[in-house]
Write an enzyme that holds these catalytic residues in place. Structure first.
Site, mmCIF file in Angstrom:
data_model
loop_
_atom_site.group_PDB
_atom_site.id
_atom_site.type_symbol
_atom_site.label_atom_id
_atom_site.label_comp_id
_atom_site.label_asym_id
_atom_site.label_seq_id
_atom_site.Cartn_x
_atom_site.Cartn_y
_atom_site.Cartn_z
ATOM 1 N N LYS A 13 0.757 -1.289 0.075
ATOM 2 C CA LYS A 13 0.001 0.148 0.271
ATOM 3 C C LYS A 13 0.834 1.221 -0.069
ATOM 4 C CE LYS A 13 -2.132 -0.939 3.972
ATOM 5 N NZ LYS A 13 -1.556 -2.113 4.448
ATOM 6 N N ARG A 88 -9.867 1.493 8.348
ATOM 7 C CA ARG A 88 -9.785 0.164 8.456
ATOM 8 C C ARG A 88 -10.783 -0.681 9.154
ATOM 9 N NH1 ARG A 88 -4.415 0.402 8.181
ATOM 10 N NH2 ARG A 88 -3.018 -0.926 9.435
ATOM 11 N N ARG A 127 11.542 -6.805 5.768
ATOM 12 C CA ARG A 127 11.330 -5.490 5.350
ATOM 13 C C ARG A 127 12.078 -4.522 6.322
ATOM 14 N NH1 ARG A 127 5.449 -2.809 5.126
ATOM 15 N NH2 ARG A 127 5.163 -3.218 7.007
ATOM 16 N N ARG A 162 10.594 -1.565 11.487
ATOM 17 C CA ARG A 162 9.487 -0.982 12.127
ATOM 18 C C ARG A 162 9.077 -1.657 13.542
ATOM 19 N NH1 ARG A 162 4.529 0.099 8.235
ATOM 20 N NH2 ARG A 162 3.491 -1.062 9.732
ATOM 21 N N ARG A 173 -1.497 -8.805 13.511
ATOM 22 C CA ARG A 173 -2.140 -7.712 12.408
ATOM 23 C C ARG A 173 -2.930 -8.213 11.512
ATOM 24 N NH1 ARG A 173 3.590 -5.062 11.205
ATOM 25 N NH2 ARG A 173 2.849 -4.163 9.370
HETATM 26 P P1 ATP Z 1 2.047 -1.919 6.082
HETATM 27 O O1 ATP Z 1 2.881 -3.078 6.688
HETATM 28 O O2 ATP Z 1 1.833 -2.081 4.633
HETATM 29 O O3 ATP Z 1 2.200 -0.449 6.233
HETATM 30 P P2 ATP Z 1 0.142 -1.933 7.924
HETATM 31 O O4 ATP Z 1 -1.344 -1.875 7.625
HETATM 32 O O5 ATP Z 1 0.221 -3.007 8.715
HETATM 33 O O6 ATP Z 1 0.569 -2.062 6.614
HETATM 34 P P3 ATP Z 1 0.636 0.832 8.717
HETATM 35 O O7 ATP Z 1 -0.724 1.045 7.835
HETATM 36 O O8 ATP Z 1 1.420 1.577 8.799
HETATM 37 O O9 ATP Z 1 0.875 -0.724 8.757
HETATM 38 O O10 ATP Z 1 -0.236 0.782 10.173
HETATM 39 C C1 ATP Z 1 0.452 0.340 11.635
HETATM 40 C C2 ATP Z 1 -0.057 0.342 12.693
HETATM 41 O O11 ATP Z 1 -1.011 1.563 12.665
HETATM 42 C C3 ATP Z 1 -1.618 -0.854 12.774
HETATM 43 O O12 ATP Z 1 -1.005 -2.013 13.074
HETATM 44 C C4 ATP Z 1 -2.684 0.053 13.516
HETATM 45 O O13 ATP Z 1 -1.924 -0.330 14.967
HETATM 46 C C5 ATP Z 1 -2.336 1.447 13.273
HETATM 47 N N1 ATP Z 1 -3.280 1.887 12.264
HETATM 48 C C6 ATP Z 1 -2.947 2.180 11.160
HETATM 49 N N2 ATP Z 1 -4.086 2.849 10.620
HETATM 50 C C7 ATP Z 1 -5.082 2.576 11.452
HETATM 51 C C8 ATP Z 1 -6.540 2.950 11.363
HETATM 52 N N3 ATP Z 1 -7.005 3.362 10.356
HETATM 53 N N4 ATP Z 1 -7.148 2.420 12.327
HETATM 54 C C9 ATP Z 1 -6.720 2.165 13.510
HETATM 55 N N5 ATP Z 1 -5.439 1.906 13.720
HETATM 56 C C10 ATP Z 1 -4.641 2.211 12.511
HETATM 57 MG MG MG Z 2 1.858 1.182 5.253
#
Ligand code: ATP
Ligand code: MG
Length: 224
Positions: A13, A88, A127, A162, A173
């Site tokens: 993403k 989300r 990553r 991260r 997750r």
């Molecule tokens: P990626 O690994 O591709 O970046 P991801 O979805 O695991 O995807 P992030 O989108 O960076 O990672 O989100 C990291 C964390 O931030 C999530 O696991 C969650 O705890 C929190 N988070 C991110 N977006 C939201 C949201 N819309 N609502 C609630 N918590 C969120």
């Molecule tokens: Mg991301």
């Protein structure tokens, strides 16, 4: 043009959203990154957010919505944005629709990047991320390693892993993702704005190919 990036953690993403943002000249807004920037501030709010993220749990809806709406009130989002990681939950999606409706705007497309879970776990533990907010380049120790170990090719910053990119947290997750994604996918399918891209680690579909696919879809008259 408002674009939502759906898809499990590690599906690209951020990478796809970043390239789309450059090509369409609209800001890339990553909820995860906004939250990680609050964590860096080491204040009360940052500490609260860290508690959820480090356990692979979602930040509570009310807080997530407040912080994203704050970002969407900034002027650079007036003509469009790419939302990566938000919404989300179904509730976040409904609130976001309402937010845009009040501004006479709407979401043009929700892109769902899909990749099998086993491949996701493998991708995420390998990553590495550039923490420089101006750069944010993403590497993979297998298929996109930096030229010098541990250093960002683009800006020379020391790469990090991260806090939530470990196997245990990724599994949590993914669990959360699967519980919620079906509802979101249905929600956007019903609005007829869902666009799914099927990926797998063996396919040679590059970020650029995915972006081209999405752009071709956006250029169709029917969605304008
Ligand atoms: P990626 O690994 O591709 O970046 P991801 O979805 O695991 O995807 P992030 O989108 O960076 O990672 O989100 C990291 C964390 O931030 C999530 O696991 C969650 O705890 C929190 N988070 C991110 N977006 C939201 C949201 N819309 N609502 C609630 N918590 C969120
Ligand atoms: Mg991301």
């Amino acid at each position: 043009m408002y674009i939502i990036m759906l898809g499990a953690p590690g599906t690209g993403k951020g990478t796809v959203g970043g390239l789309l943002s450059k090509e369409l000249n609209i800001p890339h807004i990553s909820s995860g990154e906004i939250f990680r920037n609050y964590i860096k501030k080491h204040n009360e709010l940052g500490k609260e957010i860290e508690k959820y993220i480090s356990e692979g749990k979602l930040v509570p809806d009310e807080l997530a919505i407040k912080l994203i709406e704050k970002r969407l009130e900034e002027k650079d989002t007036e003509n469009g944005a790419i939302l990566d990681g938000f919404p989300r939950t179904k509730n976040q999606a409904t609130v976001l629709d309402e937010f845009f409706k009040n501004k006479n705007k709407k979401i043009n497309i929700a892109v769902d990047l899909s990749l099998p879970d086993e491949e996701i776990i493998d991708r995420i533990v390998k990553r590495r991320t550039c923490p420089n907010t101006e750069c944010r380049e993403i590497y993979n120790m297998d298929f996109k390693p930096p030229k010098v170990e541990g250093i960002c090719d683009k800006c020379g910053t020391k790469l990090i892993q991260r806090i939530d990119d470990n196997e245990e947290t990724v599994k949590q997750r993914l669990k959360t993702y699967h519980e919620l994604s079906e509802g979101l996918i249905k929600y956007y399918k019903k609005q007829d704005i869902l666009y799914t891209v099927k990926l797998n680690n063996k396919s040679d579909l590059t970020t650029k190919d995915v972006v081209e696919e999405i752009k071709a879809y956006l250029n169709k008259d029917s969605i304008k």
